[in-house]
Design a protein around this motif. Structure first.
Motif, PDB file in Angstrom:
ATOM      1  N   PRO A 102       0.899  -1.094   0.132  1.00 46.33           N
ATOM      2  CA  PRO A 102       0.082   0.074   0.098  1.00 46.33           C
ATOM      3  C   PRO A 102       1.019   1.291  -0.164  1.00 46.33           C
ATOM      4  N   LEU A 103       0.527   2.261  -0.639  1.00 45.32           N
ATOM      5  CA  LEU A 103       0.996   3.384  -0.572  1.00 45.32           C
ATOM      6  C   LEU A 103       1.425   3.971   0.464  1.00 45.32           C
ATOM      7  N   ALA A 104       0.609   3.859   1.520  1.00 38.98           N
ATOM      8  CA  ALA A 104       0.563   4.595   3.042  1.00 38.98           C
ATOM      9  C   ALA A 104      -0.169   3.812   3.726  1.00 38.98           C
ATOM     10  N   GLY A 105      -0.082   4.130   5.014  1.00 32.15           N
ATOM     11  CA  GLY A 105      -1.002   3.477   6.109  1.00 32.15           C
ATOM     12  C   GLY A 105      -2.453   4.207   6.322  1.00 32.15           C
ATOM     13  N   THR A 106      -2.587   5.490   6.018  1.00 35.91           N
ATOM     14  CA  THR A 106      -3.808   5.945   5.655  1.00 35.91           C
ATOM     15  C   THR A 106      -4.143   6.729   4.389  1.00 35.91           C
ATOM     16  N   ALA A 107      -5.261   7.079   4.241  1.00 39.26           N
ATOM     17  CA  ALA A 107      -5.711   7.756   2.909  1.00 39.26           C
ATOM     18  C   ALA A 107      -5.097   9.039   3.076  1.00 39.26           C
ATOM     19  N   ALA A 108      -5.140   9.874   4.120  1.00 35.79           N
ATOM     20  CA  ALA A 108      -4.636  11.243   4.229  1.00 35.79           C
ATOM     21  C   ALA A 108      -3.066  11.225   4.064  1.00 35.79           C
ATOM     22  N   GLU A 109      -2.275  10.369   4.502  1.00 34.11           N
ATOM     23  CA  GLU A 109      -1.018  10.250   3.987  1.00 34.11           C
ATOM     24  C   GLU A 109      -0.699  10.265   2.391  1.00 34.11           C
ATOM     25  N   ALA A 110      -1.482   9.016   1.815  1.00 34.71           N
ATOM     26  CA  ALA A 110      -1.362   9.067   0.428  1.00 34.71           C
ATOM     27  C   ALA A 110      -1.846  10.424  -0.325  1.00 34.71           C
ATOM     28  N   ARG A 111      -3.033  11.136   0.228  1.00 37.14           N
ATOM     29  CA  ARG A 111      -3.248  12.246  -0.449  1.00 37.14           C
ATOM     30  C   ARG A 111      -1.995  13.492  -0.303  1.00 37.14           C
ATOM     31  N   ALA A 112      -1.540  13.505   0.781  1.00 38.56           N
ATOM     32  CA  ALA A 112      -0.467  14.450   1.267  1.00 38.56           C
ATOM     33  C   ALA A 112       0.708  14.127   0.319  1.00 38.56           C
ATOM     34  N   ASP A 184      -2.353  -5.978   3.002  1.00 41.04           N
ATOM     35  CA  ASP A 184      -1.422  -6.802   1.988  1.00 41.04           C
ATOM     36  C   ASP A 184      -2.314  -7.135   0.714  1.00 41.04           C
ATOM     37  N   LEU A 185      -2.986  -8.416   0.813  1.00 46.85           N
ATOM     38  CA  LEU A 185      -3.812  -8.856  -0.216  1.00 46.85           C
ATOM     39  C   LEU A 185      -5.106  -8.013  -0.549  1.00 46.85           C
ATOM     40  N   GLY A 186      -5.500  -7.654   0.652  1.00 49.46           N
ATOM     41  CA  GLY A 186      -6.604  -6.563   0.508  1.00 49.46           C
ATOM     42  C   GLY A 186      -6.369  -5.310  -0.184  1.00 49.46           C
ATOM     43  N   SER A 187      -5.254  -5.103  -0.342  1.00 55.93           N
ATOM     44  CA  SER A 187      -4.872  -3.904  -1.302  1.00 55.93           C
ATOM     45  C   SER A 187      -5.242  -4.360  -2.779  1.00 55.93           C
ATOM     46  N   HIS A 188      -4.916  -5.285  -3.217  1.00 58.88           N
ATOM     47  CA  HIS A 188      -5.142  -5.857  -4.489  1.00 58.88           C
ATOM     48  C   HIS A 188      -6.500  -5.873  -4.903  1.00 58.88           C
ATOM     49  N   VAL A 189      -7.261  -6.777  -3.890  1.00 61.32           N
ATOM     50  CA  VAL A 189      -8.670  -7.063  -4.290  1.00 61.32           C
ATOM     51  C   VAL A 189      -9.655  -5.981  -4.296  1.00 61.32           C
ATOM     52  N   VAL A 331      -1.355   4.000 -12.439  1.00 63.89           N
ATOM     53  CA  VAL A 331      -1.910   3.990 -11.094  1.00 63.89           C
ATOM     54  C   VAL A 331      -1.563   4.928 -10.248  1.00 63.89           C
ATOM     55  N   THR A 332      -2.406   6.054 -10.139  1.00 58.63           N
ATOM     56  CA  THR A 332      -2.146   7.261  -9.432  1.00 58.63           C
ATOM     57  C   THR A 332      -2.391   7.140  -8.305  1.00 58.63           C
ATOM     58  N   ALA A 333      -1.616   8.051  -7.135  1.00 56.72           N
ATOM     59  CA  ALA A 333      -1.789   8.111  -5.795  1.00 56.72           C
ATOM     60  C   ALA A 333      -3.086   8.223  -5.382  1.00 56.72           C
ATOM     61  N   HIS A 334      -4.121   9.095  -6.068  1.00 57.21           N
ATOM     62  CA  HIS A 334      -5.431   9.567  -5.889  1.00 57.21           C
ATOM     63  C   HIS A 334      -6.145   8.075  -5.920  1.00 57.21           C
ATOM     64  N   GLU A 335      -6.065   7.060  -6.991  1.00 62.79           N
ATOM     65  CA  GLU A 335      -6.549   5.821  -6.764  1.00 62.79           C
ATOM     66  C   GLU A 335      -6.176   4.965  -5.655  1.00 62.79           C
ATOM     67  N   ALA A 336      -4.969   5.107  -5.356  1.00 62.76           N
ATOM     68  CA  ALA A 336      -4.442   4.487  -4.003  1.00 62.76           C
ATOM     69  C   ALA A 336      -5.108   5.090  -2.772  1.00 62.76           C
ATOM     70  N   ALA A 337      -5.328   6.291  -2.845  1.00 66.81           N
ATOM     71  CA  ALA A 337      -6.065   6.957  -1.519  1.00 66.81           C
ATOM     72  C   ALA A 337      -7.352   6.271  -1.562  1.00 66.81           C
ATOM     73  N   ALA A 338      -8.109   6.245  -2.648  1.00 62.10           N
ATOM     74  CA  ALA A 338      -9.570   5.854  -2.499  1.00 62.10           C
ATOM     75  C   ALA A 338      -9.638   4.505  -1.987  1.00 62.10           C
ATOM     76  N   ALA A 339      -8.651   3.637  -2.437  1.00 59.99           N
ATOM     77  CA  ALA A 339      -8.591   2.181  -1.787  1.00 59.99           C
ATOM     78  C   ALA A 339      -8.230   1.998  -0.416  1.00 59.99           C
ATOM     79  N   LEU A 340      -7.389   3.182  -0.118  1.00 60.10           N
ATOM     80  CA  LEU A 340      -7.020   3.165   1.501  1.00 60.10           C
ATOM     81  C   LEU A 340      -8.235   3.804   2.084  1.00 60.10           C
ATOM     82  N   VAL A 342     -11.217   2.827   1.475  1.00 60.56           N
ATOM     83  CA  VAL A 342     -11.940   1.592   1.770  1.00 60.56           C
ATOM     84  C   VAL A 342     -11.369   0.614   3.059  1.00 60.56           C
ATOM     85  N   LEU A 343     -10.051   0.466   2.873  1.00 58.26           N
ATOM     86  CA  LEU A 343      -9.458  -0.161   3.814  1.00 58.26           C
ATOM     87  C   LEU A 343      -9.228   0.189   5.252  1.00 58.26           C
ATOM     88  N   GLU A 344      -9.279   1.564   5.389  1.00 59.31           N
ATOM     89  CA  GLU A 344      -9.574   2.106   6.708  1.00 59.31           C
ATOM     90  C   GLU A 344     -10.759   1.899   7.155  1.00 59.31           C
TER      91      GLU A 344
END
Length: 358
Positions: A102-112, A184-189, A331-340, A342-344
């Motif tokens: 995962p890009l970061a532990g939180t969506a806020a960190e990913a967006r920063a 880990d795997l949750g980031s993929h699915v 794969v943009t960081a904003h897409e990764a933040a959207a996934a985060l 969901v994970l959070e």
């Protein structure tokens, strides 16, 4: 001919040695110029596998002499807890960056991080290689063709049978490690579900630690409700004694069921490498999915659908084009933040035992 981009790889554990280094080395647009690892055995492995590569003990050594002096791109494949700090330092040094999920532990960190990259005018991309799995590419094609009709439910499983914990940071229960299967795997699915069916409006999750001695979640279920009405049921597990279908997608007109994992990870682990003009990511016919209605594929229902070839090299080809300004970020960081997001929400749902709206 344009010279290949010089890549510095931070980390030479599983992600760095099995995925990133081989894919970088196989690309005509990239050259693996440097690797950082503080482990002498891994340093020796890197030199043996990639003759001429420069090995450094610390990430900072890659850009201490100036961003453009030695490198054109930094790839962060170090432990999850280091992703934000290393990516931030590389961006501040003026280097485009790829970060493993995962890009970061939180969506806020990913967006920063996304904001920092945009401020510096630099690429920040996230390695979501499972978008280039054979089964996922095949399913996307079926959906684009409308072969299933309007989709009602998407089931995705990334299951393993590992009854004994391996240990290490990936299975650590320490919050700062960002371990466990959810991230880990949750980031993929989760990423795949968002790509296929768009934004999520609510999340329900169940997350358990099943194995004796385990510290982090090793058996997790997520139920997502998408804004378009599709429901995604996602399973990640290290305790599945019988593996379910990788995909089961139910539409108003037909369903698609697919067993077995894309072969690319197993091939990379075995030392195989993608080569120009050679077959890569090809699934055997016995693993093709089946499409149909009214009967289980395990009793002969439906017809086989030839799998498209998996294509992890396409990710780095797209990254190279994006760095050169001739293509889009795959794969943009904003897409990764959207996934985060969901994970959070899933982590909160599992803890509180309720549906969490987004």
């Amino acid at each position: 001919m344009t010279a290949p981009l010089r890549v510095g790889l931070v980390g030479y554990g599983l992600a760095g040695s099995v995925f990133h280094a081989p894919l970088i080395a196989a690309s005509e647009d990239l050259v693996l110029a440097a690797v950082t690892t503080g482990n002498p055995e891994r340093a020796a492995e890197a030199r043996a596998a990639h003759p001429g590569v420069r090995v450094a003990a610390r990430p900072e050594e890659l850009w201490e002499r100036g961003a453009s002096a030695d490198l054109d791109l930094v790839v962060v494949a170090s432990p999850n807890k280091t992703h934000v700090a290393v990516a931030t330092a590389a961006l501040e040094a003026g280097l485009p960056v790829v970060v493993d999920k995962p890009l970061a532990g939180t969506a806020a960190e990913a967006r920063a991080l996304a904001a920092l990259a945009e401020e510096r005018g630099l690429l920040l991309s996230v390695f979501q290689n499972r978008r280039w799995d054979a089964d996922f590419l095949t399913l996307r094609r079926l959906l684009d063709e409308g072969a299933l009709g309007k989709v009602q439910r998407f089931e995705s499983r990334f299951e393993r049978w590992r009854p004994q914990p391996k240990g290490g940071w990936r299975e650590s229960g320490a919050p700062e490690e960002i371990g466990g299967l959810l991230y880990d795997l949750g980031s993929h699915v989760v990423d795949q579900a968002l790509v296929l069916f768009g934004p999520v409006v609510s999340v329900y999750a169940e997350s358990d630690v099943r194995r004796p001695g385990a510290e982090a979640d090793d058996d997790t279920f997520l139920a997502l409700t998408h804004a378009n009405g599709v429901r995604s049921h996602l399973y990640v597990s290290a305790t599945a004694a019988q593996l379910g279908p990788r995909f089961r997608v139910l539409g108003q007109g037909a369903g698609f069921v697919k067993y077995g994992l894309d072969p690319q990870e197993a091939d990379l682990r075995e030392g195989l490498r993608p080569e120009p003009g050679a077959a890569w990511g090809v699934e055997p016919e016995r693993l093709w999915g089946r499409i149909g209605a009214g009967e289980s594929p395990l009793t002969g229902g439906g017809i086989p659908v030839e799998s498209l070839s998996g294509d992890y090299p396409a990710y780095y080809a797209a990254v190279a084009a994006a760095v050169r300004g001739t293509g889009e970020n795959p794969v943009t960081a904003h897409e990764a933040a959207a996934a985060l997001d969901v994970l959070e929400a899933a982590r909160r749902s599992a803890h509180e035992g309720r549906v969490v709206p987004l």
